[in-house]
Design an enzyme around this catalytic site. Structure first.
Site, PDB file in Angstrom:
ATOM      1  N   HIS A   1       0.640  -1.070   0.034  1.00 46.28           N
ATOM      2  CA  HIS A   1      -0.033  -0.098  -0.400  1.00 46.28           C
ATOM      3  C   HIS A   1       0.432   1.143   0.109  1.00 46.28           C
ATOM      4  O   HIS A   1       0.332   2.189   0.461  1.00 46.28           O
ATOM      5  CB  HIS A   1      -1.134  -0.053   1.026  1.00 46.28           C
ATOM      6  CG  HIS A   1      -2.559  -1.156   0.912  1.00 46.28           C
ATOM      7  ND1 HIS A   1      -3.072  -0.359   0.391  1.00 46.28           N
ATOM      8  CD2 HIS A   1      -2.120  -1.981   1.461  1.00 46.28           C
ATOM      9  CE1 HIS A   1      -3.974  -1.945   0.222  1.00 46.28           C
ATOM     10  NE2 HIS A   1      -3.833  -2.927   0.809  1.00 46.28           N
TER      11      HIS A   1
ATOM     12  N   GLY B   1      -7.115 -13.892  -8.413  1.00 42.70           N
ATOM     13  CA  GLY B   1      -7.241 -13.067  -7.527  1.00 42.70           C
ATOM     14  C   GLY B   1      -7.059 -14.071  -5.908  1.00 42.70           C
ATOM     15  O   GLY B   1      -7.587 -13.533  -4.947  1.00 42.70           O
ATOM     16  N   ALA B   2      -6.013 -14.318  -6.018  1.00 43.23           N
ATOM     17  CA  ALA B   2      -4.997 -14.644  -4.942  1.00 43.23           C
ATOM     18  C   ALA B   2      -4.172 -13.667  -4.495  1.00 43.23           C
ATOM     19  O   ALA B   2      -3.342 -14.099  -4.069  1.00 43.23           O
ATOM     20  CB  ALA B   2      -4.422 -16.551  -5.128  1.00 43.23           C
ATOM     21  N   GLY B   3      -4.147 -12.751  -5.167  1.00 46.63           N
ATOM     22  CA  GLY B   3      -3.396 -11.703  -4.756  1.00 46.63           C
ATOM     23  C   GLY B   3      -2.000 -12.019  -4.951  1.00 46.63           C
ATOM     24  O   GLY B   3      -0.878 -10.469  -4.944  1.00 46.63           O
ATOM     25  N   LEU B   4      -1.872 -12.511  -5.976  1.00 43.71           N
ATOM     26  CA  LEU B   4      -0.495 -12.620  -7.201  1.00 43.71           C
ATOM     27  C   LEU B   4      -0.539 -11.939  -8.389  1.00 43.71           C
ATOM     28  O   LEU B   4       0.749 -11.962  -9.108  1.00 43.71           O
ATOM     29  CB  LEU B   4      -0.152 -13.783  -7.259  1.00 43.71           C
ATOM     30  CG  LEU B   4      -0.288 -15.043  -5.949  1.00 43.71           C
ATOM     31  CD1 LEU B   4      -0.569 -16.551  -6.428  1.00 43.71           C
ATOM     32  CD2 LEU B   4       0.994 -14.727  -4.581  1.00 43.71           C
TER      33      LEU B   4
ATOM     34  N   ASP C   1       2.056  -3.576  -9.176  1.00 45.91           N
ATOM     35  CA  ASP C   1       1.975  -4.960 -10.065  1.00 45.91           C
ATOM     36  C   ASP C   1       2.256  -4.718 -11.087  1.00 45.91           C
ATOM     37  O   ASP C   1       3.095  -6.114 -12.166  1.00 45.91           O
ATOM     38  CB  ASP C   1       0.594  -5.497 -10.081  1.00 45.91           C
ATOM     39  CG  ASP C   1       0.353  -5.329  -8.518  1.00 45.91           C
ATOM     40  OD1 ASP C   1       0.582  -5.106  -7.969  1.00 45.91           O
ATOM     41  OD2 ASP C   1      -1.592  -5.939  -8.694  1.00 45.91           O
TER      42      ASP C   1
ATOM     43  N   TYR D   1     -10.073  -1.186  -0.359  1.00 43.79           N
ATOM     44  CA  TYR D   1      -8.934  -0.547  -0.873  1.00 43.79           C
ATOM     45  C   TYR D   1      -9.222   1.254  -1.199  1.00 43.79           C
ATOM     46  O   TYR D   1      -8.538   1.808  -1.480  1.00 43.79           O
ATOM     47  CB  TYR D   1      -8.569  -1.290  -2.635  1.00 43.79           C
ATOM     48  CG  TYR D   1      -7.621  -0.669  -3.663  1.00 43.79           C
ATOM     49  CD1 TYR D   1      -6.650  -1.353  -2.746  1.00 43.79           C
ATOM     50  CD2 TYR D   1      -7.259   0.065  -4.198  1.00 43.79           C
ATOM     51  CE1 TYR D   1      -4.784  -1.300  -3.698  1.00 43.79           C
ATOM     52  CE2 TYR D   1      -5.855   0.459  -4.589  1.00 43.79           C
ATOM     53  CZ  TYR D   1      -5.095   0.080  -3.919  1.00 43.79           C
ATOM     54  OH  TYR D   1      -4.175   0.419  -4.921  1.00 43.79           O
TER      55      TYR D   1
HETATM   56  P1  ADP Z   1      -5.179 -10.818  -9.107  1.00 41.03           P
HETATM   57  O1  ADP Z   1      -4.735  -9.750  -9.763  1.00 41.03           O
HETATM   58  O2  ADP Z   1      -4.980 -10.886  -7.514  1.00 41.03           O
HETATM   59  O3  ADP Z   1      -4.917 -12.133  -9.946  1.00 41.03           O
HETATM   60  P2  ADP Z   1      -7.392  -9.008 -10.021  1.00 41.03           P
HETATM   61  O4  ADP Z   1      -8.803  -9.468  -8.867  1.00 41.03           O
HETATM   62  O5  ADP Z   1      -7.232  -8.198  -9.561  1.00 41.03           O
HETATM   63  O6  ADP Z   1      -6.748 -10.585  -8.724  1.00 41.03           O
HETATM   64  O7  ADP Z   1      -7.542  -9.844 -10.974  1.00 41.03           O
HETATM   65  C1  ADP Z   1      -8.479 -11.379 -11.792  1.00 41.03           C
HETATM   66  C2  ADP Z   1      -9.236 -11.207 -12.376  1.00 41.03           C
HETATM   67  O8  ADP Z   1      -8.280 -10.717 -13.998  1.00 41.03           O
HETATM   68  C3  ADP Z   1      -9.843 -11.820 -13.068  1.00 41.03           C
HETATM   69  O9  ADP Z   1     -10.755 -12.603 -12.138  1.00 41.03           O
HETATM   70  C4  ADP Z   1      -9.977 -12.463 -14.896  1.00 41.03           C
HETATM   71  O10 ADP Z   1     -10.962 -11.619 -14.335  1.00 41.03           O
HETATM   72  C5  ADP Z   1      -8.741 -11.674 -14.853  1.00 41.03           C
HETATM   73  N1  ADP Z   1      -7.716 -12.873 -15.102  1.00 41.03           N
HETATM   74  C6  ADP Z   1      -6.879 -13.284 -14.966  1.00 41.03           C
HETATM   75  N2  ADP Z   1      -6.255 -14.306 -14.890  1.00 41.03           N
HETATM   76  C7  ADP Z   1      -7.202 -14.938 -15.632  1.00 41.03           C
HETATM   77  C8  ADP Z   1      -6.586 -15.752 -17.279  1.00 41.03           C
HETATM   78  N3  ADP Z   1      -6.256 -16.432 -17.346  1.00 41.03           N
HETATM   79  N4  ADP Z   1      -8.247 -15.609 -17.746  1.00 41.03           N
HETATM   80  C9  ADP Z   1      -9.127 -14.438 -17.891  1.00 41.03           C
HETATM   81  N5  ADP Z   1      -9.514 -14.173 -17.076  1.00 41.03           N
HETATM   82  C10 ADP Z   1      -7.988 -13.368 -16.124  1.00 41.03           C
HETATM   83 MG    MG Z   2      -4.659  -7.419  -9.520  1.00 38.21          MG
END
Ligand code: ADP
Ligand code: MG
Length: 390
Positions: free
Chosen positions: A40, A128-131, A178, A230
Site C-alpha cells: 500500500h 484473485g489470490a493477490g499474486l 503489479d 481499497y
Molecule cells: P489478482 O490480480 O490478484 O489475481 P484481480 O482481481 O486483480 O486479482 O484480477 C483477477 C481477474 O483478472 C480475474 O477475475 C479475471 O477477470 C482476470 N484474469 C486473470 N487471469 C485470467 C485468465 N487466465 N483468463 C481470463 N481472465 C483472467
Molecule cells: Mg490484480
C-alpha cells in the site's frame, strides 16, 4: 527453454490454431508477482520490492488489420469474444475481456497504431489470490502488441499503459507496482522500485544459496480489489497528504513521522494510515540494505513488523492471513506477512529450508482445525519478467 515453457508455447499455439484457423505470429509470457515488502505504498509515491513468480500468463497473438479484436482464454469457458476497436470504451465491460481490451484501448488512446489482434491465452497465475494475475494478463498483451506493431515502448511505459487500462478501462484503482513487476523483474532478483519516478534497481535475491526458502500461502479467500475498502484506504492516504500539505505521503521526511502525526491531531483513522505508509517505506529501505549487505536472515523480523502494521494500522489483513502468519512464526519461520492488497489473498513466509515442511504442515493443520478451506502452499523462486518465448 525449460520443459514447462515448451509445453506452454505448444499449448497456446495449438489452442490458437484451433480457434482462429492458423498459427499465431508469436507467443509471449508475463509473470505474476509476490511483493516482498512495501505494501500500500505504491499509490503514495513510495517504495516497493516485488519479485516475479515462475507462474506466468502465456499469450499467442497475431495482428489484424480490420479493426477487430478477438479474445479467448483457456481458463474461461466459452467461445472467443469479438470486439470492434472503435467501440472500446472505459466501464463498458465487466468481464475478464476488459483487461486485454483495456490494454488495446490504452495503446490506441496514446496514439499507437494498433489495428486489431487475435489473442488466445492461458495462465498458471492463480486469479484473485493477490499474486497479480490481472497485471500478468495486461502486460503479456501489451508486450505482444509492442513487439508485433514495433511500437518501441520501454518496459516502464508498457507498465504505465497497463495501469491505465486497469484504472480507467476496468475501473480498478490499483497502483503501478503489479504491472511494473510483471514487465521489469529479473530472474534471481527482487525489484527495488521507486513508484514516484519508476527508477529501479535489481537486488540479488537468491535464497536457495543461503539455505532459505520463501513460501507463498494462498489462503483461498478471494479478495475484491476494486471493492470499497481499497478505495477508502487510498482516499484516506490522500487526505493525510493533503492535511500535511504534501504531494504524497512519500514526502513525510525521514525522522518526521512524529511531527506529522502530531499535526494530524485527532484524525485517528488518517494517523494510522499515515503511520503505516511512512514506516513501510522505511522497511523497504531496511530490507534493501540488509539484502545488499548479505544479511538475508535479518529481513525476517522486518517482514513480520510489516504484517503487524498492515493488520493494526492499515487494517487490511483478515483472520485467515493472520492465522498463516501466527502459525508460521510459532512453527519457526524467520518472518511472515500478508502480501498484496489484503482482505484475503496470499501471505509469504521466510524460513530455513529445513523448516519449511514443518511450517507447511502446521499451517495446513491450523486451517483444518479452524474449519477453513485448505490453503495452497508453494515455494516462490524469483523468476523472469515478461518476454517473448515463441
Ligand atoms: P489478482 O490480480 O490478484 O489475481 P484481480 O482481481 O486483480 O486479482 O484480477 C483477477 C481477474 O483478472 C480475474 O477475475 C479475471 O477477470 C482476470 N484474469 C486473470 N487471469 C485470467 C485468465 N487466465 N483468463 C481470463 N481472465 C483472467
Ligand atoms: Mg490484480
Amino acid at each position: 527453454m525449460g520443459a514447462q515453457q515448451v509445453r506452454d508455447v505448444l499449448g497456446v499455439r495449438d489452442g490458437f490454431a484451433e480457434l482462429y484457423g492458423a498459427g499465431p505470429e508469436g507467443v509471449w509470457s508475463a509473470p505474476g508477482r509476490v511483493n516482498l515488502i512495501g505494501e500500500h505504498t505504491d499509490y503514495n509515491d513510495g517504495f516497493v520490492m516485488p519479485f516475479a513468480l515462475p507462474h506466468t500468463t502465456v499469450a499467442a497473438v497475431s495482428r489484424r488489420t480490420d479493426g477487430r479484436l478477438r479474445l479467448h482464454s483457456a481458463d474461461v469457458e466459452g467461445p472467443a469474444v469479438e470486439l470492434g476497436l472503435e467501440g472500446l470504451a472505459p466501464g463498458t465491460d465487466r468481464t475478464w475481456t476488459a483487461y486485454p481490451a483495456g490494454v488495446v484501448w490504452a495503446l490506441r488512446e496514446a496514439g499507437h497504431p494498433v489495428t486489431g489482434a487475435d489473442i488466445h491465452l492461458a495462465s498458471a497465475v492463480p486469479a484473485g489470490a493477490g499474486l497479480s494475475s490481472s497485471a500478468a494478463l495486461e502486460v503479456v498483451i501489451a508486450l505482444a502488441l509492442d513487439d508485433l506493431y514495433e511500437l518501441g515502448l520501454q518496459r516502464w511505459q508498457l507498465a504505465r499503459l497497463c495501469q491505465r487500462a486497469e484504472n480507467v478501462y476496468v475501473g480498478a484503482p490499483t497502483g503501478i507496482m503489479d504491472q511494473t513487476a510483471s514487465a521489469c523483474c529479473a530472474e534471481g532478483h527482487a525489484l527495488f522500485l521507486d513508484t514516484r519516478d519508476l527508477s529501479q534497481r535489481q537486488i540479488p535475491f537468491d535464497l536457495a544459496a543461503e539455505g532459505l526458502r520463501l513460501l507463498v500461502v494462498d489462503t483461498r479467500v478471494q479478495h475484491a480489489h476494486s471493492g470499497g475498502e481499497y478505495g477508502r484506504r487510498r482516499a484516506g492516504c490522500e487526505k493525510g497528504a493533503a492535511l500535511l500539505g504534501l504531494d504524497a505521503l512519500r514526502d513525510v521526511p525521514q525522522g518526521g513521522l512524529d511531527a506529522a502525526l502530531a499535526e494530524l491531531g485527532d484524525e485517528e483513522e488518517v494517523r494510522r494510515l499515515v503511520r503505516h505508509v511512512v514506516t513501510e517505506d522505511a522497511r523497504v529501505e531496511r530490507v534493501v540494505a540488509l539484502l545488499e549487505s548479505g544479511d538475508t536472515r535479518a529481513i525476517g523480523p522486518v517482514l513480520t513488523e510489516g504484517h503487524a502494521s498492515l493488520r493494526d494500522d492499515f487494517r487490511v489483513s483478515c483472520p485467515e492471513l493472520d492465522l498463516v502468519v501466527d502459525t508460521a512464526l510459532t512453527a519457526g519461520a524467520l518472518g511472515a506477512r500478508m502480501t498484496g492488497g489484503g482482505f484475503g489473498g496470499s501471505a509469504i513466509v521466510l524460513a530455513e529450508a529445513a523448516d519449511t515442511d514443518t511450517i507447511t504442515k502446521a499451517v495446513e493443520a491450523a486451517f483444518a482445525a479452524a474449519g477453513l478451506t485448505a490453503p495452497r502452499v508453494f515455494e516462490a523462486v524469483p523468476g523472469a519478467g515478461a518476454r517473448r518465448i515463441g
